[in-house]
Design an enzyme around this catalytic site. Structure first.
Site, PDB file in Angstrom:
ATOM      1  N   GLU A  99      48.355  43.639  27.035  1.00 19.12           N
ATOM      2  CA  GLU A  99      49.526  42.920  27.538  1.00 19.12           C
ATOM      3  C   GLU A  99      50.768  43.807  27.540  1.00 19.12           C
ATOM      4  O   GLU A  99      51.470  43.918  28.550  1.00 19.12           O
ATOM      5  CB  GLU A  99      49.778  41.687  26.672  1.00 19.12           C
ATOM      6  N   ASP A 103      52.937  45.171  30.788  1.00 13.64           N
ATOM      7  CA  ASP A 103      54.338  44.775  30.965  1.00 13.64           C
ATOM      8  C   ASP A 103      55.243  45.992  31.116  1.00 13.64           C
ATOM      9  O   ASP A 103      56.094  46.049  32.010  1.00 13.64           O
ATOM     10  CB  ASP A 103      54.809  43.951  29.760  1.00 13.64           C
ATOM     11  N   ASP A 192      48.331  31.093  32.536  1.00 20.19           N
ATOM     12  CA  ASP A 192      47.125  31.396  33.312  1.00 20.19           C
ATOM     13  C   ASP A 192      46.078  30.291  33.250  1.00 20.19           C
ATOM     14  O   ASP A 192      44.904  30.528  33.536  1.00 20.19           O
ATOM     15  CB  ASP A 192      46.498  32.700  32.796  1.00 20.19           C
ATOM     16  N   SER A 306      51.280  37.123  33.659  1.00 18.62           N
ATOM     17  CA  SER A 306      51.910  38.137  32.818  1.00 18.62           C
ATOM     18  C   SER A 306      52.285  39.377  33.631  1.00 18.62           C
ATOM     19  O   SER A 306      53.125  40.164  33.198  1.00 18.62           O
ATOM     20  CB  SER A 306      50.976  38.551  31.682  1.00 18.62           C
ATOM     21  N   ASP A 347      56.342  31.791  51.311  1.00 22.78           N
ATOM     22  CA  ASP A 347      55.833  30.491  50.887  1.00 22.78           C
ATOM     23  C   ASP A 347      54.306  30.521  50.808  1.00 22.78           C
ATOM     24  O   ASP A 347      53.633  31.026  51.713  1.00 22.78           O
ATOM     25  CB  ASP A 347      56.278  29.422  51.878  1.00 22.78           C
ATOM     26  N   GLY A 361      57.329  24.651  51.030  1.00 24.80           N
ATOM     27  CA  GLY A 361      58.464  24.568  50.128  1.00 24.80           C
ATOM     28  C   GLY A 361      58.035  24.712  48.678  1.00 24.80           C
ATOM     29  O   GLY A 361      56.983  25.267  48.364  1.00 24.80           O
ATOM     30  N   ASP A 363      56.474  23.962  45.153  1.00 23.17           N
ATOM     31  CA  ASP A 363      55.348  23.171  44.649  1.00 23.17           C
ATOM     32  C   ASP A 363      55.051  23.585  43.211  1.00 23.17           C
ATOM     33  O   ASP A 363      55.446  24.670  42.777  1.00 23.17           O
ATOM     34  CB  ASP A 363      54.106  23.339  45.534  1.00 23.17           C
TER      35      ASP A 363
END
Length: 388
Positions: A99, A103, A192, A306, A347, A361, A363
């Site tokens: 992780e 990142d 996730d 992530s 979108d 739009g 959601d």
């Protein structure tokens, strides 16, 4: 699509402003364990033909131990690399290093001019998270303008311990409010697990509406996930079935936070409850097409929401530089300008996260979608002029 994109290809797809690279900005990365090998960062930047960025590690003192950059041993790292190549379960104690490495490298690659500060937590629990945020937000030496948060917990799990956890959540949200006052933007991965934790992949009809904290905080820019579909580079909801378990862009309605004013007339009325809608935006989260980063010298593809959080943190850093100011709590502006001109986002209208389907739009799967960076920059500049 199974071919990974390069950093340049994804930056081009998302229209990242080309004349800025985050210079003068500082991205703070919260690391609740593990670490990274500088050699992997250097390898990535050699592959990009660029010098490696300045990265500062900050060890956070706390109640259990002293946080520091502690990647797993090279032996365990090689076990992790082998597991990823084979598609088998990785060593549990290696996940944090996976992780943190991802990142750091994503934030650095997409905002190579920015300084990076990695804040290492004293522990991986909620209190360790609180200590680390305290350090980052009050860091008068490095003064981060953007913070990337790829860690979180399902809201019901956070509340399971009663008032103790509820108190930590309240304290964290108050820190987020303070960060916003200081002009910091908080980019948090939405999670996730689709619309339910551990939801069977085929069980869409009985999906549980759970979202993840701290992405559910109204002060966080909650980042969902997408996949690329076909040669046309169209995006769909990131959603994969692994052994009968659904891994997908987490979204839904918060049970801890009321729906903020800037979502009132935008979030679809079919979203259950009156809670804050998650996510706000999205970015590429599919390992098959994710950008390359390195672990133990081996290429990996970025994956999960992530990966979307540091990507958005890098974009915000570049937008800050271009605008000549910190955007800070950007959500109200994003919703206002997206309502007037949805084309500032790509979108996403296809796919499901288990309980909700993507639609035109906003959601509760991918929010407004992934960015059109140059369009977003122009819209933000106009909005800042109208609403300083």
């Amino acid at each position: 699509m199974s071919q990974r994109l390069s950093v340049a290809e994804l930056a081009n797809l998302y229209g990242f402003p080309e004349k800025v690279d985050g210079k003068g900005e500082t991205i703070g990365i919260i690391a609740l364990g593990g670490g990274y090998y500088p050699e992997d960062v250097e390898l990535l930047f050699r592959s990009l033909g660029q010098p490696a960025p300045k990265i500062v590690d900050v060890s956070v003192p706390g109640h259990q131990s002293r946080g520091t950059n502690r990647p797993v041993s090279r032996e365990i790292l090689q076990q992790l690399v082998k597991a990823l190549a084979e598609g088998s379960a990785p060593p549990p104690d290696a996940i944090a290093t996976l992780e943190t490495s991802m990142d750091v490298q994503i934030a650095a690659a997409f905002a190579p001019g920015a300084d990076l500060v990695v804040y290492f937590a004293p522990s991986a629990d909620a209190e360790g998270f609180l200590y680390t945020l305290l350090t980052a937000i009050h860091d008068s030496t490095h003064r981060p303008s953007v913070i990337s948060l790829s860690w979180g917990w399902p809201e019901p799990e956070e509340m399971a311990d009663g008032q103790a956890k509820a108190g930590v959540i309240q304290a964290v949200d108050e820190l987020f409010a303070l960060a916003s006052q200081k002009g910091m933007t908080l980019c948090a991965s939405s999670g996730d697990t689709g619309s339910g934790v551990g939801l069977p992949a085929a069980d869409e009809a009985t999906a549980i509406d759970w979202v993840q904290f701290p992405a559910s905080s109204p002060y966080a820019l909650a980042c969902g996930g997408t996949s690329l579909d076909g040669a046309g580079l169209e995006e769909v909801v990131w959603s994969v079935d692994v052994g009968g378990t659904l891994y997908a862009s987490t979204g839904g309605a918060s049970k801890l936070f009321d729906r903020p004013e800037w979502q009132q007339r935008i979030v679809c009325s079919t979203l259950p409850g009156l809670g804050r809608g998650v996510p706000d935006v999205a970015g590429l989260a599919d390992q098959r097409s994710g950008v390359t980063f390195y672990l133990g010298g081996a290429e990996q593809g970025s994956a999960g929401t992530s990966a979307a959080a540091p990507l958005w943190a890098a974009l915000i850093a570049r937008l800050n530089e271009a605008l000549g100011r910190r955007l800070g709590h950007v959500n109200p502006r994003l919703y206002r300008i997206a309502k007037d001109d949805p084309s500032i986002f790509r979108d996403v209208v296809a796919g499901s996260n288990g309980g909700f389907r993507a639609s035109l739009g906003w959601d509760p799967v991918t929010g407004w979608g992934s960015p059109h960076g140059e369009k977003l920059l122009a819209a933000l500049a106009a909005d800042l002029e109208a609403f300083p």
